[in-house]
Design a protein around this motif. Sequence first.
Motif, PDB file in Angstrom:
ATOM      1  N   GLY A   1      -3.399  15.904  -1.304  1.00 44.23           N
ATOM      2  CA  GLY A   1      -3.131  15.113  -2.504  1.00 44.23           C
ATOM      3  C   GLY A   1      -4.312  14.236  -2.852  1.00 44.23           C
ATOM      4  O   GLY A   1      -4.192  13.300  -3.619  1.00 44.23           O
TER       5      GLY A   1
ATOM      6  N   PRO B   1      -6.083  14.171  -6.982  1.00 41.35           N
ATOM      7  CA  PRO B   1      -5.638  13.241  -8.031  1.00 41.35           C
ATOM      8  C   PRO B   1      -6.004  11.793  -7.725  1.00 41.35           C
ATOM      9  O   PRO B   1      -6.190  10.992  -8.624  1.00 41.35           O
ATOM     10  CB  PRO B   1      -4.115  13.418  -8.061  1.00 41.35           C
ATOM     11  CG  PRO B   1      -3.768  14.184  -6.858  1.00 41.35           C
ATOM     12  CD  PRO B   1      -4.964  14.956  -6.463  1.00 41.35           C
ATOM     13  N   LEU B   2      -6.117  11.496  -6.439  1.00 42.34           N
ATOM     14  CA  LEU B   2      -6.478  10.142  -6.029  1.00 42.34           C
ATOM     15  C   LEU B   2      -7.879   9.784  -6.519  1.00 42.34           C
ATOM     16  O   LEU B   2      -8.109   8.737  -7.129  1.00 42.34           O
ATOM     17  CB  LEU B   2      -6.447  10.095  -4.503  1.00 42.34           C
ATOM     18  CG  LEU B   2      -6.052   8.787  -3.889  1.00 42.34           C
ATOM     19  CD1 LEU B   2      -4.598   8.547  -4.175  1.00 42.34           C
ATOM     20  CD2 LEU B   2      -6.305   8.832  -2.409  1.00 42.34           C
TER      21      LEU B   2
ATOM     22  N   ASN C   1      -8.259   9.277 -10.199  1.00 46.96           N
ATOM     23  CA  ASN C   1      -7.979   7.959 -10.742  1.00 46.96           C
ATOM     24  C   ASN C   1      -9.107   6.979 -10.480  1.00 46.96           C
ATOM     25  O   ASN C   1      -9.320   6.068 -11.252  1.00 46.96           O
ATOM     26  CB  ASN C   1      -6.672   7.425 -10.171  1.00 46.96           C
ATOM     27  CG  ASN C   1      -5.501   7.913 -10.985  1.00 46.96           C
ATOM     28  OD1 ASN C   1      -5.207   7.350 -12.019  1.00 46.96           O
ATOM     29  ND2 ASN C   1      -4.886   8.991 -10.561  1.00 46.96           N
TER      30      ASN C   1
END
Lengths: 261, 264
Positions: free
Chosen positions: A177, A180-181, A184
């Motif tokens: 995951g 997406p971290l 941002n």
Amino acid sequence: MFYITLIFDYFKNYMKTRLTYRSDFWIEVLSDLLFNGLNLFFILVVFLQTQSMGGWNQEQILFIYGYFMIPYGIFISFFNLWGFSERYIIKGEMDRILTRPAYNLWQLMLENLDPASLFSALAGMVVMIYSWVKLDLPFHWHDPLIFIVMVLGSILIYAGVYVSLTALAFFSDAPTGILPLIWNIQNYGRYPATIYNKLLRSILTWILPFAFVGFYPAAYFIDPENWKWFALLTPVVGIAFSILGITIWNIGVKRYRGAGS
Amino acid sequence: MLSAYLEVIRMRFLMMLAYRVNYYSGILIYALNIGSYYFVYKAIYGDHAMIGGLTLGQMTTYVAISWMGRAFYFNNLDREIANEIRDGSVAIQFIRPYNYIFVKMMQGLGEGVFRLLLFTTPGMIFIWLLLPIQLPSDPSLWVIYLVMLFFSFLINTQLNIITGLFAFFLENNEGLMRMKRVAVDLFSGLIIPISFFPGWSKSILEWLPFQAITYLPSAVFTGKITGHAILQNFGVQALWFLVLIIPIYVLWVKSKTRLFVQGG
């Protein structure tokens, strides 16, 4: 040369599939622009309430944001590997790529072309030129050249960071995951790095150098007295990070073992 | 009948629990978003003591509570409904002995409860440790906020259902769904509090349902809205909840005569 002709062939292919669903293409362009418009809208509304953001005025902030959108839009058009682990590792499509003569990463990028995002780059260009005029910045003969070098540097930074992260799929089976971290974190590059605290600023400069995809190169043009020499590091950082990314990628590809039957 | 719906909530909750790993990174992502807005607003405030009726401390709290509230009310029911309409499985739902819309709402609630327990609550604690957030000490304000947040969920879910049901009438409602997402984020006050907007647009936004999703509950929680006005704002929410039932009902009745399956 072979690699250049590949671009055109893949692009033609893309257009053929895309024109079958014409309205879908424009919806994608429109929603992309809307999403970018959201951030633009934020800047505009906020500046109704105040004159400055950490010492920068509205046009300067718009300039930085406009610049930010250009390398971003170009990068996204060419690099669209968000589902890499699922599609290529788990479903085993990587095998197909590796049996072909062209460099594997290049093929992957071309297979996933997404030129719709070029419209975002175009919109960024418009915003940047508008604020360039508004700020009454001088225009030197070498500015377009430096601009191109800066944009290339920023794209290489994106490439370096995201290629390394995508390559993680070779080392761990579970889809991480982490993408997406990081996605941002790159948003922090939209605003002047001077508004963040020291820790965040050094992370954005040296570890995940997203300040180099927006603020530093833009500052070359809007505040050369303070930032000129630092901003010129952009291509250097870009080359360093892309070499790092490709090295990690190549190590990863060597480790790759086909999955399934 | 009621127990059947409760079962739907439970099932969805358990389904979400099976994929909970994604949520840990989700909390970090929200924290990153909140952090980014925190620094931006800090720079914007500069020497201003108050902008748009909020102090910097209230603004920080507003941003944090709005994003964490979003984690609770957010769901993808529009996409789920549109997919079921497109692949034809909605036809099965027509003949089952329950109300399809109501079941969808309950599934959304199951997801919401999951997010509230495993996302919003730990996320809020995490953010509270990182940023200077001022949480209200009055327990009744917490209760009011939770009730208002529940209505945020209801209204947002109603809008999702309306968007999803449009798949009966448009062959491709992808664009509509994306547009709705941008509209909710922007007009609900998540990205910018409504009180920051210029006068004319503020009065337009006050006539739209979006502000009931984020702005009203968050403004009450941060103390921007106090006293009698709290009740009034809650009334606005309740009113929108009732009003939005009408388009859902109309769409649903009409859609029963519209069903055609694309490649089912």
